[in-house]
Design an enzyme around this catalytic site. Structure first.
Site, mmCIF file in Angstrom:
data_model
loop_
_atom_site.group_PDB
_atom_site.id
_atom_site.type_symbol
_atom_site.label_atom_id
_atom_site.label_comp_id
_atom_site.label_asym_id
_atom_site.label_seq_id
_atom_site.Cartn_x
_atom_site.Cartn_y
_atom_site.Cartn_z
ATOM 1 N NE ARG A 71 -2.457 1.169 3.585
ATOM 2 C CZ ARG A 71 -2.412 0.316 4.606
ATOM 3 N NH1 ARG A 71 -2.909 -0.896 4.472
ATOM 4 N NH2 ARG A 71 -1.882 0.656 5.752
ATOM 5 C CE1 TYR A 75 -14.120 16.594 -12.564
ATOM 6 C CE2 TYR A 75 -13.592 15.844 -10.356
ATOM 7 C CZ TYR A 75 -13.954 15.571 -11.667
ATOM 8 O OH TYR A 75 -14.151 14.274 -12.042
ATOM 9 C CE LYS A 106 -10.331 13.832 -16.106
ATOM 10 N NZ LYS A 106 -10.555 14.846 -15.112
HETATM 11 C C1 LIG Z 1 -11.133 14.588 -13.800
HETATM 12 C C2 LIG Z 1 -10.750 15.598 -12.790
HETATM 13 C C3 LIG Z 1 -10.572 15.244 -11.454
HETATM 14 C C4 LIG Z 1 -10.855 13.851 -10.937
HETATM 15 O O1 LIG Z 1 -10.063 12.881 -11.525
HETATM 16 P P1 LIG Z 1 -10.489 11.316 -11.464
HETATM 17 O O2 LIG Z 1 -9.246 10.609 -11.806
HETATM 18 O O3 LIG Z 1 -11.567 11.162 -12.496
HETATM 19 O O4 LIG Z 1 -10.983 11.051 -10.095
HETATM 20 C C5 LIG Z 1 -10.164 16.217 -10.566
HETATM 21 N N1 LIG Z 1 -9.948 17.483 -10.967
HETATM 22 C C6 LIG Z 1 -10.121 17.864 -12.249
HETATM 23 C C7 LIG Z 1 -9.867 19.277 -12.636
HETATM 24 C C8 LIG Z 1 -10.531 16.939 -13.202
HETATM 25 O O5 LIG Z 1 -10.722 17.330 -14.465
#
Ligand SMILES: *Cc1c(COP(=O)(O)O)cnc(C)c1O
Length: 394
Positions: free
Chosen positions: A59, A112, A209
């Site tokens: 972990r 977000y 992303k």
């Molecule tokens: C997508 C996103 C998140 C969350 O990411 P996940 O991996 O989907 O949990 C947080 N902040 C921003 C600005 C995002 O675009």
């Protein structure tokens, strides 16, 4: 850390890169591990002592996650990085490491949405009070800081609406009052905005992303320059049970190697599409800080070294929900999806999703969010043009 005299594009390739320690294989092995076995009492004790940095228990990290952490910390300009299972895990872990019952949090109104929802439910129920502030507040943030304010949370540009924040002004005001600044740096990736050069204390990424970059893994990172903050965040991640899957860490590190090349193409193609959209009669305004007409352009130009492929579009009032659906349903290259940053283009109708509690969102036409992938922009423009044709036909 790689040699800091190397330029960014070189560091993307070499950060956390160490083939000689695994038989010359260019990429690190994928360590699938929960148990770390110790041969002697002394080894076990030494492992325990290095729990936060070493390989002690699955972990807390393996050589695969540590290679990712080292690379992200290096590229973002930090010293340490804690990777977790998603971007939201990074947001919640960072906030839970810094806040306790009775504390006050300043949260940007363009954040977000799931982050907003975290503040309005779990954090509220745990006794943390949140005040939202206007993204364009600048150094007037000082007026909102209370004796209990521990954290100012920023995200620039904002989700869906893309307002730029004056991060140096906000960090200066926060630090004067003894508060820490967290930045959600997902739009810029580790490359286009250097959070620690602008005073940020913790930088959070939805690595899902642009770092992963291929829409096939969930991953989050929390980066910092301060050892004490690293220890707090790493301990919190362990306590609330965050662990990064071995394959996810590998995919994140593999995606990272091509991030520079991908981002340049996302930026160029997105600007081509954004400029084309600016000239369309259906469009009221394109929300993209790299456009000179954007109200956030001066801040973007001052603080950022480039733009990514995500931006917004406000349409003039008129199209009915049926006309919007006619446009969106018939698109051939753009698909509708939430998690952006992959190689493919996405579009989303955001008309009903923009949430504001400080000052109302006043645009009364529909709005869209576009992620421009790596396709040829001429084909993307033709796809959108046919979509506007279907919209007008309704
Ligand atoms: C997508 C996103 C998140 C969350 O990411 P996940 O991996 O989907 O949990 C947080 N902040 C921003 C600005 C995002 O675009």
């Amino acid at each position: 850390m790689t040699d800091t005299s190397y330029r960014t594009q070189t560091r993307i390739v070499h950060a956390g890169y160490d083939p000689t320690s695994h038989h010359g294989a260019v990429n690190p092995p994928v360590y699938h591990a929960s148990t770390i076995a110790f041969p002697t009492v002394a080894d076990l004790k030494a492992g325990q002592a290095r729990r936060l940095d070493g390989v002690y228990y699955g972990r807390y990290g393996t050589p695969t996650t540590q290679a990712l952490d080292a690379a992200v910390a290096d590229l973002e300009g930090g010293r340490w990085c804690v990777s977790v299972g998603s971007g939201m895990a990074a947001v919640s872990c960072a906030l839970m490491a810094l806040l306790k019952a009775g504390d006050h949090l300043l949260m940007v109104d363009s954040v977000y949405w799931p982050t907003r929802s975290l503040c309005d439910t779990l954090l509220r129920d745990m006794g943390v009070r949140t005040t939202y502030y206007d993204p364009q507040i600048g150094d007037d943030i000082a007026d909102l800081i209370e004796p209990q304010t521990r954290v100012v949370f920023t995200e620039s540009p904002g989700s869906l609406t893309f307002e730029m924040q004056d991060i140096p002004a906000i960090t200066a005001a926060a630090h004067t009052a003894g508060a820490l600044v967290v930045l959600d740096n997902t739009w810029a990736s580790p490359l286009l905005f250097r959070p620690f050069d602008h005073g940020v204390d913790l930088s959070v990424q939805a690595a899902t992303k642009y770092i992963v970059g291929h829409s096939d893994a969930m991953l989050g990172t929390i980066t910092m320059t301060d050892r004490a903050l690293f220890e707090r965040v790493k301990a919190m991640a362990g306590q609330i049970g965050h662990a990064v899957g071995a394959d996810e860490a590998y995919l994140g590190l593999r995606g990272l190697r091509t991030l520079g090349a991908r981002l340049r193409q996302h930026e160029a193609h997105a600007l081509t599409v954004a400029r084309w959209l600016q000239d369309r009669s259906e469009v009221a305004r394109v929300l993209h800080p790299a456009l000179p007409e954007d109200p956030g352009h001066a801040l973007w130009k001052r603080d950022f070294s480039g733009a990514s492929g995500l931006f917004g579009v406000l349409l003039k009032p008129g199209p009915t929900p049926e006309a919007m659906a006619a446009m969106l349903d018939g698109l051939r290259l753009f698909h509708m999806g939430f998690s952006w940053g992959g190689y493919e283009s996405l579009i989303l109708d955001t008309t009903a999703s923009i949430t504001r509690t400080v000052s109302p969102w006043t645009h009364d036409g529909p709005s869209l969010r576009l992620h421009i992938g790596l396709e040829d922009p001429t084909d993307l423009i033709a796809d959108l043009e046919a979509g506007f044709g279907r919209m007008g036909g309704r």
